[in-house]
Scaffold this motif. Structure first.
Motif, PDB file in Angstrom:
ATOM      1  N   GLU A  97       0.829  -1.217   0.000  1.00  0.00           N
ATOM      2  CA  GLU A  97       0.000   0.000   0.000  1.00  0.00           C
ATOM      3  C   GLU A  97       0.856   1.258   0.000  1.00  0.00           C
ATOM      4  N   PRO A  98       1.348   1.685  -1.153  1.00  0.00           N
ATOM      5  CA  PRO A  98       1.979   3.003  -1.248  1.00  0.00           C
ATOM      6  C   PRO A  98       0.901   4.055  -1.548  1.00  0.00           C
ATOM      7  N   GLU A  99       0.234   4.513  -0.511  1.00  0.00           N
ATOM      8  CA  GLU A  99      -0.891   5.447  -0.661  1.00  0.00           C
ATOM      9  C   GLU A  99      -0.417   6.785  -1.220  1.00  0.00           C
ATOM     10  N   TYR A 100      -1.133   7.306  -2.227  1.00  0.00           N
ATOM     11  CA  TYR A 100      -0.850   8.655  -2.739  1.00  0.00           C
ATOM     12  C   TYR A 100      -1.868   9.604  -2.125  1.00  0.00           C
ATOM     13  N   SER A 101      -1.395  10.584  -1.367  1.00  0.00           N
ATOM     14  CA  SER A 101      -2.287  11.483  -0.655  1.00  0.00           C
ATOM     15  C   SER A 101      -3.214  12.226  -1.610  1.00  0.00           C
ATOM     16  N   LEU A 102      -4.504  12.242  -1.281  1.00  0.00           N
ATOM     17  CA  LEU A 102      -5.462  13.001  -2.081  1.00  0.00           C
ATOM     18  C   LEU A 102      -5.212  14.496  -2.004  1.00  0.00           C
ATOM     19  N   LYS A 103      -4.457  14.937  -1.012  1.00  0.00           N
ATOM     20  CA  LYS A 103      -4.166  16.373  -0.852  1.00  0.00           C
ATOM     21  C   LYS A 103      -3.072  16.851  -1.811  1.00  0.00           C
TER      22      LYS A 103
END
Length: 296
Positions: free
Chosen positions: A176-182
């Motif tokens: 899970e390399p999450e890409y920030s929605l911000k």
């Protein structure tokens, strides 16, 4: 269910994966969302007891079944606990739901636009214990904040390094390399992310597979190449701060991705609901997320 049967359930993707893995840092916020104030518990033991009550109620609900929920990600304390007198992984398997466990121990400070995972101490021992309990796989989260090529390469490399350790124990890693929605550069950064993931997939030995848990992409079907890759069992999407309505709308644009939602699943559940009201609210959320996942 044995390992091959659980793998087949995930590969078919006839539903979604529930993320019930809030850890120490995120548990107070999750409890507040559930209607349990900070003044209703004292100390970590009481806090984890209250969140386990919430998870047990969800897992025990007739709305929570393998017909629509194909997997569930657990926090270690939840894995080691019981639901209706059964070890939690067994309670899930008895419902036809594949159990996973969260293994990351939090994030390092941001560098090169990313937050890598902190070292995961005693991972081998945790994996051995989880496998004995019948857990199918793991999940590990790190976060991307900007489109820095060096940072994204580092975060993907670390994810696959830990993933290979999980595979060595005969378990399935969810990377899970999450890409920030911000992030305001997400579209460009997701191109870098996909390229790095493809590079690492090419380095996996033949026969090895991983799962991927990714932010719903800015460009619909951007990850279709990963969805179709032979070394990827399944690509699942995190809700990342979206409301359930928004998360389901955006997910439905992406063929082959299924949900692995937490906040979007739990947002309308409250501790003081009567059982009928609770089960109805949970059932509504599950049906909406399932439909977005499978295209109904």
């Amino acid at each position: 269910m044995n390992h091959a049967e659980m793998s087949a359930i995930i590969a078919r993707g006839d539903g979604f994966i529930a993320a019930l893995d809030q850890s120490g840092g995120s548990t107070p916020k999750a409890l507040r969302g559930y209607g349990v104030g900070d003044d209703e518990w004292e100390g970590d033991d009481e806090m984890f007891a209250r969140i386990h009550e919430m998870r047990s109620r969800i897992i025990s609900s007739p709305a929570f079944s393998g017909e629509k929920v194909i997997g569930a990600i657990l926090f270690a304390k939840t894995m080691d606990g019981e639901v209706q007198g059964k070890p939690t992984p067994q309670a899930l398997r008895d419902k036809g739901i594949v159990p996973f466990i969260k293994i990351d121990k939090g994030l390092k400070d941001e560098a090169n636009g990313v937050q890598l995972m902190k070292p995961i101490c005693d991972l081998d021992a945790l994996l051995e214990r989880a496998k004995k309990l019948g857990v199918f796989g793991t999940k590990e989260r790190s976060v991307i904040h900007s489109a820095d090529a060096l940072g994204i390469a580092a975060i993907v490399s670390q994810q696959f390094e830990v993933g290979r350790q999980v595979i060595s124990h005969g378990m399935m890693p969810i990377l899970e390399p999450e890409y920030s929605l911000k992030a305001d550069d997400r579209a460009g950064g997701e191109k870098l992310l996909k390229s790095e993931i493809l590079t690492q997939l090419d380095r996996l030995p033949e026969g090895d597979q991983v799962m991927l848990k990714l932010t719903i992409p800015a460009e619909a079907n951007h990850y279709r190449e990963l969805v179709d890759h032979p070394k990827v069992l399944k690509v699942v999407a995190l809700s990342g701060g979206y409301s359930r309505e928004d998360a389901c709308r955006e997910l439905a644009k992406n063929d082959g991705m299924i949900a692995s939602f937490s906040r979007a699943l739990l947002e309308e559940l409250r501790a003081r609901m009567e059982d009928t009201e609770f089960d109805t609210a949970l059932g509504t959320a599950i049906e909406e997320i399932r439909c977005a996942s499978v295209g109904d």
